[in-house]
Scaffold this active site. Sequence first.
Site, mmCIF file in Angstrom:
data_model
loop_
_atom_site.group_PDB
_atom_site.id
_atom_site.type_symbol
_atom_site.label_atom_id
_atom_site.label_comp_id
_atom_site.label_asym_id
_atom_site.label_seq_id
_atom_site.Cartn_x
_atom_site.Cartn_y
_atom_site.Cartn_z
ATOM 1 N N ASN A 7 0.875 -1.165 0.000
ATOM 2 C CA ASN A 7 0.000 0.000 0.000
ATOM 3 C C ASN A 7 0.915 1.218 0.000
ATOM 4 O O ASN A 7 1.478 1.592 1.031
ATOM 5 C CB ASN A 7 -0.888 -0.025 1.240
ATOM 6 C CG ASN A 7 -1.854 1.140 1.277
ATOM 7 O OD1 ASN A 7 -1.772 2.061 0.460
ATOM 8 N ND2 ASN A 7 -2.761 1.108 2.228
ATOM 9 N N ARG A 91 -2.564 -1.933 -3.561
ATOM 10 C CA ARG A 91 -3.775 -1.137 -3.370
ATOM 11 C C ARG A 91 -3.690 0.053 -4.331
ATOM 12 O O ARG A 91 -2.712 0.810 -4.307
ATOM 13 C CB ARG A 91 -3.846 -0.616 -1.943
ATOM 14 C CG ARG A 91 -5.003 0.313 -1.778
ATOM 15 C CD ARG A 91 -4.939 1.102 -0.509
ATOM 16 N NE ARG A 91 -6.122 1.934 -0.441
ATOM 17 C CZ ARG A 91 -6.186 3.043 0.267
ATOM 18 N NH1 ARG A 91 -5.159 3.439 0.971
ATOM 19 N NH2 ARG A 91 -7.276 3.752 0.288
ATOM 20 N N HIS A 180 -12.784 3.355 -0.336
ATOM 21 C CA HIS A 180 -12.782 2.368 0.757
ATOM 22 C C HIS A 180 -13.456 1.064 0.321
ATOM 23 O O HIS A 180 -13.909 0.299 1.171
ATOM 24 C CB HIS A 180 -13.542 2.860 2.004
ATOM 25 C CG HIS A 180 -12.869 3.956 2.764
ATOM 26 N ND1 HIS A 180 -13.587 4.928 3.406
ATOM 27 C CD2 HIS A 180 -11.580 4.218 3.023
ATOM 28 C CE1 HIS A 180 -12.761 5.759 4.023
ATOM 29 N NE2 HIS A 180 -11.525 5.344 3.800
ATOM 30 N N GLU A 385 -8.014 -4.720 4.852
ATOM 31 C CA GLU A 385 -7.889 -4.501 3.406
ATOM 32 C C GLU A 385 -6.730 -5.313 2.836
ATOM 33 O O GLU A 385 -6.797 -5.814 1.723
ATOM 34 C CB GLU A 385 -7.690 -3.010 3.131
ATOM 35 C CG GLU A 385 -8.967 -2.227 3.378
ATOM 36 C CD GLU A 385 -8.732 -0.766 3.704
ATOM 37 O OE1 GLU A 385 -8.246 -0.484 4.815
ATOM 38 O OE2 GLU A 385 -9.035 0.086 2.857
#
Length: 401
Positions: A7, A91, A180, A385
Amino acid sequence: MKVLVINSGSSSIKYQLFLMPQEKILARGLLEKIGLSGSMLHHSREESSKIEISTEIKDHHQGLRIVLETLSHPQYGAIEQIDEINAVGHRIVHGGEKYTASCLVNDNLVSAVRKFCELAPLHNPPNLAGIEACEELLSSVPQVAVFDTAFHQTIADHAYLYAIPYAYYEKYRVRRYGFHGTSHRYVALRAARMLGKPLTELKIITCHLGNGCSITAVKGGRSVETSMGFTPLEGLVMGTRSGDLDPAVAFYLMEKLNLSVSEMKQILNRESGLLGVSEIGNDMRDIWKAKEAGNPRADLSLRIFWHRLKKYIGAYAAVMNGLDILVFTAGIGENDYRTRQKVCEGMDYLGIEIDKKKNAAVQGEKAIISAASSRAKVLVVPTNEELMIARDTYEITKRKT
Ligand code: ADP
């Protein structure tokens, strides 16, 4: 199979190395202050304690090299060689209208993500830097992009379009995208599993309440409405973002105070929300401390936060014609029992009845916090996540490795 999840933010890289499909975390860490003074790597391996390495890191390429060296370090690494990494999952914040699911990274995807930098100028460029660094350092390893926007691509046109001249959608793709998505998708799935019910039969409202806050209506496993819009500024009250606002407020203030567009953006994105109203800070824990000390503005900022959230829950139950599960997640949703209680108060018309005692005992773990008699179930589900990204990456690449 070992999957590295990345990420990559503007000045940081968060990573987790998973053993899949066992879903076991082998190592994790955070590299912060990339390109700034005082860069620092916080790294931990399952069975060993956290280490911290302070080093100057000028860009994401160098940052990722240090992450890979650390992961394969003889003393605190989790693998012997970096070629043990079978796949990388990234991500990516904005996938525009093009990406409705996670995808293998290729040249087309990279140019699309580059194009969407215009829509997410703070997020997509560092996400892209992460992909590019991996392409250079792990050239033969398949990479997967997992988009924050993808889950919301099931939203219907009457919910994603703004009532402004249609040409702006046609020409500039101005519409609701929502963010999100990976978190909302994960907690909805988890909530259905916790109750042992098929996701396809459920009406779920997921509240992701962190520094950024958003709420999603998930009907039959698909996102049908979400509060963040063209950008992550719309919707709920957040740490420093205003959320919903009459656009005329911005015109009025810009004219009155002679503010530029970038000054107005700064006010709405960085100086509003809990911080703006309370003038204390953006951190919910600080707001609570101030409220307990009798600060009226801390109290007011909390009431605005709760009211907005409640309004959205009612609206989303209307959109779905009912509610089976209400889920709270992220820093505030998982930890702040008083916010959960306040928001659920006076919602018996929706069949929400919280068990105050159970709720007060839950901090950071999954739990059912509604009373046994509650028609709609209320759940706390810690978001993950990274795990969702690892799962998608595993599913997409398992046939290739
Ligand atoms: P991010 O969006 O940066 O991932 P988090 O999901 O970590 O953010 O959420 C951060 C928010 O969670 C902050 O407002 C913080 O104050 C709040 N938070 C964390 N722990 C608690 C707690 N025990 N009580 C109330 N709020 C909390």
